[in-house]
Design a protein around this motif. Structure first.
Motif, PDB file in Angstrom:
ATOM      1  N   GLU A 185      -5.214   9.150  13.998  1.00  0.00           N
ATOM      2  CA  GLU A 185      -5.783   7.916  13.442  1.00  0.00           C
ATOM      3  C   GLU A 185      -7.167   7.615  14.009  1.00  0.00           C
ATOM      4  O   GLU A 185      -8.024   7.052  13.337  1.00  0.00           O
ATOM      5  CB  GLU A 185      -4.869   6.727  13.760  1.00  0.00           C
ATOM      6  CG  GLU A 185      -3.517   6.821  13.108  1.00  0.00           C
ATOM      7  CD  GLU A 185      -2.559   5.775  13.661  1.00  0.00           C
ATOM      8  OE1 GLU A 185      -2.970   4.615  13.810  1.00  0.00           O
ATOM      9  OE2 GLU A 185      -1.416   6.140  13.978  1.00  0.00           O
ATOM     10  N   GLN A 186      -7.371   8.005  15.274  1.00  0.00           N
ATOM     11  CA  GLN A 186      -8.638   7.696  15.932  1.00  0.00           C
ATOM     12  C   GLN A 186      -9.802   8.385  15.207  1.00  0.00           C
ATOM     13  O   GLN A 186     -10.883   7.795  15.042  1.00  0.00           O
ATOM     14  CB  GLN A 186      -8.589   8.121  17.419  1.00  0.00           C
ATOM     15  CG  GLN A 186      -9.752   7.615  18.251  1.00  0.00           C
ATOM     16  CD  GLN A 186      -9.940   6.095  18.131  1.00  0.00           C
ATOM     17  OE1 GLN A 186      -8.986   5.325  18.225  1.00  0.00           O
ATOM     18  NE2 GLN A 186     -11.164   5.657  17.899  1.00  0.00           N
ATOM     19  N   LEU A 238      -8.689  -0.024  -0.877  1.00  0.00           N
ATOM     20  CA  LEU A 238      -7.248   0.166  -1.069  1.00  0.00           C
ATOM     21  C   LEU A 238      -6.451  -0.370   0.125  1.00  0.00           C
ATOM     22  O   LEU A 238      -5.234  -0.431   0.075  1.00  0.00           O
ATOM     23  CB  LEU A 238      -6.928   1.654  -1.282  1.00  0.00           C
ATOM     24  CG  LEU A 238      -7.627   2.312  -2.479  1.00  0.00           C
ATOM     25  CD1 LEU A 238      -7.320   3.807  -2.527  1.00  0.00           C
ATOM     26  CD2 LEU A 238      -7.186   1.671  -3.788  1.00  0.00           C
ATOM     27  N   ASP A 239      -7.165  -0.708   1.181  1.00  0.00           N
ATOM     28  CA  ASP A 239      -6.546  -1.328   2.347  1.00  0.00           C
ATOM     29  C   ASP A 239      -5.454  -0.442   2.960  1.00  0.00           C
ATOM     30  O   ASP A 239      -4.407  -0.935   3.380  1.00  0.00           O
ATOM     31  CB  ASP A 239      -5.972  -2.700   1.933  1.00  0.00           C
ATOM     32  CG  ASP A 239      -5.805  -3.604   3.141  1.00  0.00           C
ATOM     33  OD1 ASP A 239      -6.458  -3.317   4.166  1.00  0.00           O
ATOM     34  OD2 ASP A 239      -5.026  -4.564   3.063  1.00  0.00           O
ATOM     35  N   LYS A 240      -5.705   0.848   2.980  1.00  0.00           N
ATOM     36  CA  LYS A 240      -4.700   1.760   3.540  1.00  0.00           C
ATOM     37  C   LYS A 240      -4.797   1.795   5.064  1.00  0.00           C
ATOM     38  O   LYS A 240      -5.876   1.545   5.630  1.00  0.00           O
ATOM     39  CB  LYS A 240      -4.896   3.176   2.984  1.00  0.00           C
ATOM     40  CG  LYS A 240      -4.480   3.286   1.523  1.00  0.00           C
ATOM     41  CD  LYS A 240      -4.557   4.725   1.055  1.00  0.00           C
ATOM     42  CE  LYS A 240      -4.062   4.821  -0.390  1.00  0.00           C
ATOM     43  NZ  LYS A 240      -4.219   6.163  -0.922  1.00  0.00           N
ATOM     44  N   SER A 241      -3.690   2.149   5.693  1.00  0.00           N
ATOM     45  CA  SER A 241      -3.693   2.209   7.157  1.00  0.00           C
ATOM     46  C   SER A 241      -4.464   3.450   7.621  1.00  0.00           C
ATOM     47  O   SER A 241      -4.623   4.412   6.858  1.00  0.00           O
ATOM     48  CB  SER A 241      -2.250   2.297   7.669  1.00  0.00           C
ATOM     49  OG  SER A 241      -1.700   3.543   7.282  1.00  0.00           O
ATOM     50  N   ARG A 251       0.830  -1.215   0.000  1.00  0.00           N
ATOM     51  CA  ARG A 251       0.000   0.000   0.000  1.00  0.00           C
ATOM     52  C   ARG A 251       0.860   1.258   0.000  1.00  0.00           C
ATOM     53  O   ARG A 251       0.625   2.201   0.738  1.00  0.00           O
ATOM     54  CB  ARG A 251      -0.940   0.003   1.206  1.00  0.00           C
ATOM     55  CG  ARG A 251      -1.781  -1.248   1.306  1.00  0.00           C
ATOM     56  CD  ARG A 251      -2.674  -1.210   2.496  1.00  0.00           C
ATOM     57  NE  ARG A 251      -1.977  -1.247   3.773  1.00  0.00           N
ATOM     58  CZ  ARG A 251      -1.649  -2.358   4.409  1.00  0.00           C
ATOM     59  NH1 ARG A 251      -1.949  -3.521   3.885  1.00  0.00           N
ATOM     60  NH2 ARG A 251      -1.023  -2.303   5.560  1.00  0.00           N
ATOM     61  N   SER A 252       1.889   1.215  -0.820  1.00  0.00           N
ATOM     62  CA  SER A 252       2.830   2.331  -0.862  1.00  0.00           C
ATOM     63  C   SER A 252       2.199   3.548  -1.537  1.00  0.00           C
ATOM     64  O   SER A 252       1.267   3.427  -2.347  1.00  0.00           O
ATOM     65  CB  SER A 252       4.068   1.894  -1.644  1.00  0.00           C
ATOM     66  OG  SER A 252       4.789   3.002  -2.058  1.00  0.00           O
ATOM     67  N   SER A 253       2.745   4.706  -1.200  1.00  0.00           N
ATOM     68  CA  SER A 253       2.240   5.939  -1.834  1.00  0.00           C
ATOM     69  C   SER A 253       2.629   5.987  -3.317  1.00  0.00           C
ATOM     70  O   SER A 253       2.153   6.831  -4.065  1.00  0.00           O
ATOM     71  CB  SER A 253       2.813   7.158  -1.109  1.00  0.00           C
ATOM     72  OG  SER A 253       4.227   7.076  -1.133  1.00  0.00           O
TER      73      SER A 253
END
Lengths: 203, 247
Positions: free
Chosen positions: A171-172, A155-158, A23-25
Motif C-alpha cells: 500500500e505504501q 472512485l475512492d478506492k483503498s 467500493r466493491s469490486s
C-alpha cells in the motif's frame, strides 16, 4: 437478494447503493446492470420529446454519472427509487439542453409529475468543455498516474485495492505513487493555465 | 485554434468554480487554492471520462446484443413462417392426395361377389364351357385368369348374357383395365342394366373416378342419390360425393 437473469446479475436498489458505497469490486457489474435495466425507459422519454439515439445515450450516461457521484458522496437518499431518480435527472438534463439549444417550444416536461430534483451546475457541465479539459490533462499525465489518481480520488478506492490493481508490492508504494502523481498533475496545471489571469477573469 | 481551446477550458473552469463552495468567497481565492481546486477537478474529470468509456463499452455491447436478438427474432419468425407455410402445403397435399379420385376409387372398389353357384363347394361346375371356367375363376378371386377366359370366349364369338358381361367388366376393373370395363358397363346401363342395374351405376361411377372423369362420376352419383331413397350402396355414394366436394 441478487438474482441472475440470463448472463446478467440483478440487484435490488439497496444492493446497488451498498455496493457503490463500499467500493466493491462488483461495481462494474452494478453499472452494467443499471445501464441495461434503465436505458429503455430513458430512451422512451428522450425519443418521445424529440431526441435522437445519440441524445439518449448522452443524457442517460450523464444521468448515471450524476447518480454515481451522488451515491459516492452520500448525497443520495436511499428511500428514492433508482429508476425514478434516473428518470427525473434525465428529464431535467434534457430540458436544460433543449433550453440551451433554444429548441424548447412547448415545455410539457415542466409538469410536476415526478419528484422535484435540483441539478447542480456541476451536473450540467457540457461534455465538449469537459472533454477538452480532460484531453489537456491526459496528454501530459501518463496512464499510470491517471489510473492511480482516478482510483484513489474519484472512485475512492483503498490504497490496498489500488496496490493490487496496479501490481504494486504494498500500500505504501501506492500511497507514494498517488502523492507523486498529484504533484505532477498540479505542476501540469500550473504550467498550462495562467492562474493569475484566470483569477483576474473570475474576479 | 489555441485561443479557442483556451476559451473552452476557461469557460469550463468558470462554470466549475461557480459550483464550488469557494465560489461564495472567490475574492479570497488565491493561486494556490485555484491550483488545488483545478487539480481536484481534473481528477474528477478523468474519473468521469473513464466511467463514460466504461458506459460506452456497455452501450455498444448492449446494442450489439439487441441487434443479435432482433436478427434472431427475424430468423425465428422466418422459420416459423416457413414451417407454417410448409406444414400448410404438406397438409393440403396430404389432404388432396387422400381425396384424389383415384384414391376414392381405391377406398371403395371391391369386386362384386360372384353369384356363381358351385354344387360341391370348390368343385368345378358341371358346365365346363369357357364362360363357366371364367365365372369359376372369378368366384375364386382369380381375376386375371377369369379375364383370359372371358377374352377367349369373346374371341370365339360366344354371346354373353347381361350378368356375364357385368362380371366381365368386374374382372377387367380388378386388373385395372378400366377403360374397357367402362365400355361394357356403359352399354349395360344403356340397356337398362338388367339384374345388376343398380350395381352398374355404382361401378360405372367408380370406373369414371379411376379414369379421372370426375364430372361424369359426380353427375351419375348425384342423379342417383337425388332420385332414389334406397339404392345399392347409396350411403357410399353420398360419402363419395362429400369427399369429392372437398377437392
Amino acid at each position: 437478494m441478487m438474482k441472475r437473469a440470463g448472463n446478467r446479475q440483478d440487484y435490488t436498489d439497496e444492493e446497488v447503493v451498498r455496493i457503490l458505497r463500499k467500493r466493491s469490486s462488483e461495481e462494474d457489474k452494478v453499472i452494467e446492470y443499471l445501464y441495461t435495466t434503465h436505458y429503455g425507459m430513458i430512451k422512451k422519454l428522450i425519443r418521445s420529446r424529440g431526441g435522437n439515439d445519440q441524445d439518449v445515450q448522452d443524457i442517460f450516461q450523464d444521468a448515471l454519472l450524476v447518480f454515481y457521484e451522488r451515491v459516492k458522496s452520500d448525497d443520495f437518499k436511499t428511500q428514492a427509487k433508482i429508476g425514478t431518480y434516473l428518470y427525473t435527472v434525465s428529464r431535467n438534463l434534457w430540458v436544460n439542453r433543449l433550453k440551451k439549444n433554444m429548441k424548447l417550444v412547448h415545455d410539457d416536461m415542466r409538469e410536476e409529475r415526478y419528484p422535484a430534483l435540483t441539478l447542480l451546475p456541476k451536473d450540467q457541465l457540457t461534455r465538449a468543455e469537459e472533454n477538452a479539459f480532460v484531453k489537456l490533462i491526459l496528454n501530459a499525465l501518463g496512464d499510470d498516474c491517471k489510473k492511480v489518481l482516478t482510483a484513489a480520488v474519484y472512485l475512492d478506492k483503498s490504497m490496498k485495492a489500488i496496490a493490487q490493481e496496479m501490481g504494486y508490492d504494498n500500500e505504501q508504494i501506492a500511497r507514494n505513487k498517488k502523492y507523486k502523481c498529484l504533484q505532477k498533475l498540479k505542476k501540469i496545471i500550473e504550467e498550462s493555465i495562467d492562474l493569475t489571469a484566470l483569477l483576474n477573469e473570475l474576479r | 485554434m489555441i485561443e479557442k481551446k483556451r476559451n473552452i477550458i476557461i469557460r469550463y473552469l468558470k462554470s466549475l468554480l461557480e459550483t464550488h463552495e469557494h465560489a461564495k468567497s472567490q475574492h479570497s481565492l488565491n493561486e494556490e487554492d485555484l491550483a488545488d481546486l483545478i487539480t481536484d477537478e481534473s481528477i474528477r474529470s478523468l474519473g468521469r471520462s473513464e466511467l463514460r468509456q466504461k458506459m460506452h463499452a456497455i452501450h455498444n455491447d448492449m446494442i450489439a446484443r439487441e441487434k443479435r436478438r432482433d436478427r434472431l427474432k427475424w430468423i425465428l419468425l422466418l422459420v416459423a413462417v416457413f414451417i407454417g407455410v410448409g406444414g400448410f402445403l404438406l397438409i393440403k397435399s396430404i389432404g388432396s392426395k387422400t381425396d384424389a379420385p383415384a384414391n376414392i376409387y381405391a377406398a371403395y372398389f371391391e369386386p362384386y361377389p360372384s353369384l356363381f353357384e358351385q354344387k360341391n363347394g370348390n368343385e368345378a361346375p358341371v358346365d365346363s364351357s369357357i364362360l363357366s371356367q371364367a365365372m369359376k375363376a372369378y368366384a375364386n378371386g382369380q381375376y386375371k385368369l377369369a379375364n383370359e377366359a372371358f377374352q377367349i370366349a369373346e374371341n370365339q364369338g360366344i354371346d354373353f348374357n347381361q350378368p356375364q358381361r357385368f362380371y366381365r367388366a368386374m374382372s377387367l376393373m380388378s386388373i385395372n383395365q378400366t377403360e374397357k370395363a367402362i365400355e361394357i358397363l356403359l352399354s349395360l346401363k344403356n340397356e337398362g342394366g338388367g339384374p345388376f342395374e343398380e350395381q352398374v351405376v355404382w361401378f360405372l361411377s367408380l370406373a369414371y373416378l379411376k379414369t379421372n372423369q370426375v364430372d361424369k362420376a359426380k353427375q351419375m352419383l348425384r342423379a342417383t342419390v337425388d332420385s332414389t331413397v334406397s339404392h345399392f350402396n347409396r350411403k357410399e355414394m353420398v360419402e363419395v360425393l362429400e369427399r369429392l366436394s372437398l377437392n
